[in-house]
Design an enzyme around this catalytic site. Structure first.
Site, PDB file in Angstrom:
ATOM      1  N   HIS A   1      -3.109   6.901   2.378  1.00 48.82           N
ATOM      2  CA  HIS A   1      -3.571   5.603   1.879  1.00 48.82           C
ATOM      3  C   HIS A   1      -4.949   5.341   2.476  1.00 48.82           C
ATOM      4  O   HIS A   1      -5.176   5.555   3.671  1.00 48.82           O
ATOM      5  CB  HIS A   1      -2.565   4.521   2.276  1.00 48.82           C
TER       6      HIS A   1
ATOM      7  N   CYS B   1       0.818  -1.223   0.000  1.00 50.54           N
ATOM      8  CA  CYS B   1       0.000   0.000   0.000  1.00 50.54           C
ATOM      9  C   CYS B   1       0.852   1.273   0.000  1.00 50.54           C
ATOM     10  O   CYS B   1       0.325   2.372  -0.174  1.00 50.54           O
ATOM     11  CB  CYS B   1      -0.942   0.002   1.200  1.00 50.54           C
TER      12      CYS B   1
ATOM     13  N   ASN C   1     -10.365  -0.299   0.025  1.00 47.84           N
ATOM     14  CA  ASN C   1      -8.910  -0.166   0.154  1.00 47.84           C
ATOM     15  C   ASN C   1      -8.256  -0.801  -1.069  1.00 47.84           C
ATOM     16  O   ASN C   1      -8.278  -2.017  -1.219  1.00 47.84           O
ATOM     17  CB  ASN C   1      -8.476  -0.865   1.453  1.00 47.84           C
TER      18      ASN C   1
HETATM   19  O1  UT7 Z   1      -3.996  -1.444   3.661  1.00 47.55           O
HETATM   20  C1  UT7 Z   1      -3.115  -2.236   4.373  1.00 47.55           C
HETATM   21  C2  UT7 Z   1      -3.071  -1.801   5.757  1.00 47.55           C
HETATM   22  N1  UT7 Z   1      -4.217  -2.320   6.459  1.00 47.55           N
HETATM   23  C3  UT7 Z   1      -4.814  -1.597   7.399  1.00 47.55           C
HETATM   24  O2  UT7 Z   1      -4.416  -0.475   7.621  1.00 47.55           O
HETATM   25  C4  UT7 Z   1      -5.897  -2.229   8.190  1.00 47.55           C
HETATM   26  C5  UT7 Z   1      -5.793  -1.779   9.619  1.00 47.55           C
HETATM   27  N2  UT7 Z   1      -6.793  -2.438  10.496  1.00 47.55           N
HETATM   28  C6  UT7 Z   1      -8.084  -2.072  10.450  1.00 47.55           C
HETATM   29  O3  UT7 Z   1      -8.495  -1.250   9.645  1.00 47.55           O
HETATM   30  C7  UT7 Z   1      -9.004  -2.679  11.477  1.00 47.55           C
HETATM   31  O4  UT7 Z   1      -8.246  -3.437  12.403  1.00 47.55           O
HETATM   32  C8  UT7 Z   1     -10.137  -3.587  10.876  1.00 47.55           C
HETATM   33  C9  UT7 Z   1     -11.103  -2.722  10.125  1.00 47.55           C
HETATM   34  C10 UT7 Z   1      -9.512  -4.624   9.946  1.00 47.55           C
HETATM   35  C11 UT7 Z   1     -10.885  -4.289  12.013  1.00 47.55           C
HETATM   36  O5  UT7 Z   1     -11.420  -3.315  12.893  1.00 47.55           O
HETATM   37  P1  UT7 Z   1     -11.134  -3.385  14.467  1.00 47.55           P
HETATM   38  O6  UT7 Z   1     -11.828  -2.235  15.077  1.00 47.55           O
HETATM   39  O7  UT7 Z   1      -9.641  -3.468  14.657  1.00 47.55           O
HETATM   40  O8  UT7 Z   1     -11.837  -4.728  14.866  1.00 47.55           O
HETATM   41  P2  UT7 Z   1     -11.317  -5.856  15.861  1.00 47.55           P
HETATM   42  O9  UT7 Z   1     -10.568  -6.879  15.093  1.00 47.55           O
HETATM   43  O10 UT7 Z   1     -10.636  -5.216  17.021  1.00 47.55           O
HETATM   44  O11 UT7 Z   1     -12.690  -6.475  16.356  1.00 47.55           O
HETATM   45  C12 UT7 Z   1     -13.602  -5.705  17.154  1.00 47.55           C
HETATM   46  C13 UT7 Z   1     -14.897  -6.462  17.293  1.00 47.55           C
HETATM   47  C14 UT7 Z   1     -14.715  -7.910  17.776  1.00 47.55           C
HETATM   48  O12 UT7 Z   1     -15.813  -8.231  18.589  1.00 47.55           O
HETATM   49  P3  UT7 Z   1     -15.682  -8.162  20.201  1.00 47.55           P
HETATM   50  O13 UT7 Z   1     -14.509  -9.017  20.551  1.00 47.55           O
HETATM   51  O14 UT7 Z   1     -15.434  -6.693  20.500  1.00 47.55           O
HETATM   52  O15 UT7 Z   1     -17.006  -8.655  20.661  1.00 47.55           O
HETATM   53  C15 UT7 Z   1     -14.793  -8.718  16.511  1.00 47.55           C
HETATM   54  O16 UT7 Z   1     -15.240 -10.011  16.718  1.00 47.55           O
HETATM   55  O17 UT7 Z   1     -15.548  -6.548  16.024  1.00 47.55           O
HETATM   56  C16 UT7 Z   1     -15.786  -7.920  15.693  1.00 47.55           C
HETATM   57  N3  UT7 Z   1     -15.583  -8.063  14.257  1.00 47.55           N
HETATM   58  C17 UT7 Z   1     -16.553  -7.915  13.357  1.00 47.55           C
HETATM   59  N4  UT7 Z   1     -17.860  -7.638  13.478  1.00 47.55           N
HETATM   60  C18 UT7 Z   1     -18.591  -7.521  12.356  1.00 47.55           C
HETATM   61  C19 UT7 Z   1     -14.425  -8.341  13.612  1.00 47.55           C
HETATM   62  N5  UT7 Z   1     -14.635  -8.353  12.293  1.00 47.55           N
HETATM   63  C20 UT7 Z   1     -15.944  -8.119  12.115  1.00 47.55           C
HETATM   64  C21 UT7 Z   1     -16.751  -7.996  10.969  1.00 47.55           C
HETATM   65  N6  UT7 Z   1     -18.052  -7.699  11.132  1.00 47.55           N
HETATM   66  N7  UT7 Z   1     -16.252  -8.151   9.726  1.00 47.55           N
END
Ligand code: UT7
Length: 330
Positions: free
Chosen positions: A255, A121, A286
């Site tokens: 990005h 990226c 993205n």
């Molecule tokens: O381009 C390359 C570089 N990549 C990036 O910059 C990506 C960087 N990371 C992110 O953008 C974020 O980490 C994500 C968007 C990928 C994920 O968001 P997050 O806020 O970090 O989610 P998380 O993994 O911390 O999960 C939070 C909650 C969890 O539930 P609990 O444990 O709080 O009950 C997950 O189970 O959200 C839940 N969850 C979802 N819920 C609905 C995880 N994925 C999903 C989903 N839909 N797809």
């Protein structure tokens, strides 16, 4: 030691043009939620994505890159034969060798240098950094930089951690000589110690043996933390390197990884309210190496940003790697 002839080019370089190709297939969050257990609300709140673009019939890495490249060359007002170098950043081309750049250079009528780079990226900003050096060193007068990705092919649509995020597209820009500097110093780096934060589910050799696809595997939380902390600081170094203060900036084009990362960067940089901020992740998702040039072209074509304005670019991703520079918009 015999002194050898050294070559020098233009004292300065600038962006002469930018262009993009937006794939035809719209995949909204409702369709995405047929593949993963999620919701439109969660995806929008956590990332800002309402819909994303995937390749449609007859579209692929090569066709997208060529389309964006042709428009960029035309907008630069030069002929393809004048390109001294073509640099393609992609992690989704199907050939390990030969490069996509050599193929595209030929299609554009160039016999200049041509090579692909792998900087995920951050790839477009890596390419602009290289292009600026090539123009100033005299190694090439005009350099075409392309960021292109077909991430939909390498994303497991049933992976709840990545499926909603990644998308397809292409962006291209021509860098050429200038009397006034239009590209600030590149600030770039890497942290291979975090290589496992964004990687493949299996190596190519294993995938070939097992008849599987090496999908993107990401530790979202780790990348999020790094991007909203370390990369936000790096963005400030990019501004410093160009000799600018936040109030001298017109446009911010990070990005398009996640709107919450963009928000964290805005807070850290303390950018004034009036600055135009790229948020194309909302409709494009993205697009990795393509996201910065796609966003730049979109802002210019909608009139939100204007030719001659000063923009801060920063890309970051798998490696982990990052790169950024301040540019004058073409
Ligand atoms: O381009 C390359 C570089 N990549 C990036 O910059 C990506 C960087 N990371 C992110 O953008 C974020 O980490 C994500 C968007 C990928 C994920 O968001 P997050 O806020 O970090 O989610 P998380 O993994 O911390 O999960 C939070 C909650 C969890 O539930 P609990 O444990 O709080 O009950 C997950 O189970 O959200 C839940 N969850 C979802 N819920 C609905 C995880 N994925 C999903 C989903 N839909 N797809």
């Amino acid at each position: 030691m015999t002194a050898l002839t050294a070559r020098t080019g233009s004292p300065f370089a600038k962006l002469l043009s930018v262009a993009s190709f937006v794939p035809s297939r719209v995949v909204d969050n409702a369709e995405m939620c047929t593949y993963i257990d999620s919701s439109d609300e969660w995806i929008q709140q956590r990332t800002g994505i309402a819909e994303r673009r995937w390749v449609g019939e007859g579209e692929n890495v090569e066709t997208m890159a060529l389309d964006a490249a042709r428009t960029a060359v035309e907008r630069a007002g030069i002929d393809g034969s004048e390109l001294g170098a073509v640099i393609v950043s992609t992690v989704t081309y199907y050939h390990q060798t030969p490069s996509l750049a050599a193929k595209l250079a030929f299609q554009l009528g160039s016999t200049g240098a041509a090579f692909d780079i792998s900087a995920a990226c951050a790839g477009f900003c890596y390419g602009i950094g290289q292009a600026e050096s090539l123009v100033r060193s005299g190694a090439a007068k005009y350099v075409l930089v392309i960021g292109v990705e077909e991430l939909s092919r390498f994303t497991d649509i049933h992976d709840r951690g990545t499926a909603f995020l990644f998308a397809d597209g292409a962006g291209a820009a021509v860098v050429g000589p200038s009397d006034v500097n239009g590209i600030g110093p590149v600030v770039w780096g890497s942290d291979g110690g975090q290589a496992s934060a964004i990687t493949q589910t299996v190596e190519w050799s294993e995938a070939l043996e097992g008849g599987t696809t090496p999908y993107i595997a990401m530790d979202g939380r780790a990348v999020f933390k790094w991007a909203s902390g370390f990369i936000a600081d790096a963005a400030r170094h990019v501004l410093d390197a160009a000799g600018l203060t936040p109030d001298q900036l017109d446009v911010f084009i990070p990005h398009q990884a996640n709107n919450r990362i963009t928000d964290a960067m805005l807070r850290s940089l303390k950018l004034p309210e009036h600055i135009v901020v790229a948020r194309t992740i909302r409709q494009f998702g993205n697009n990795s190496a393509a996201s910065v040039p796609m966003a730049m072209d979109q802002l210019l074509s909608t009139g939100e940003a204007k030719k001659g304005q000063t923009a801060l670019l920063i890309g970051f991703g798998a490696g982990l790697v990052y790169a950024g520079q301040v540019v004058t918009l073409p």
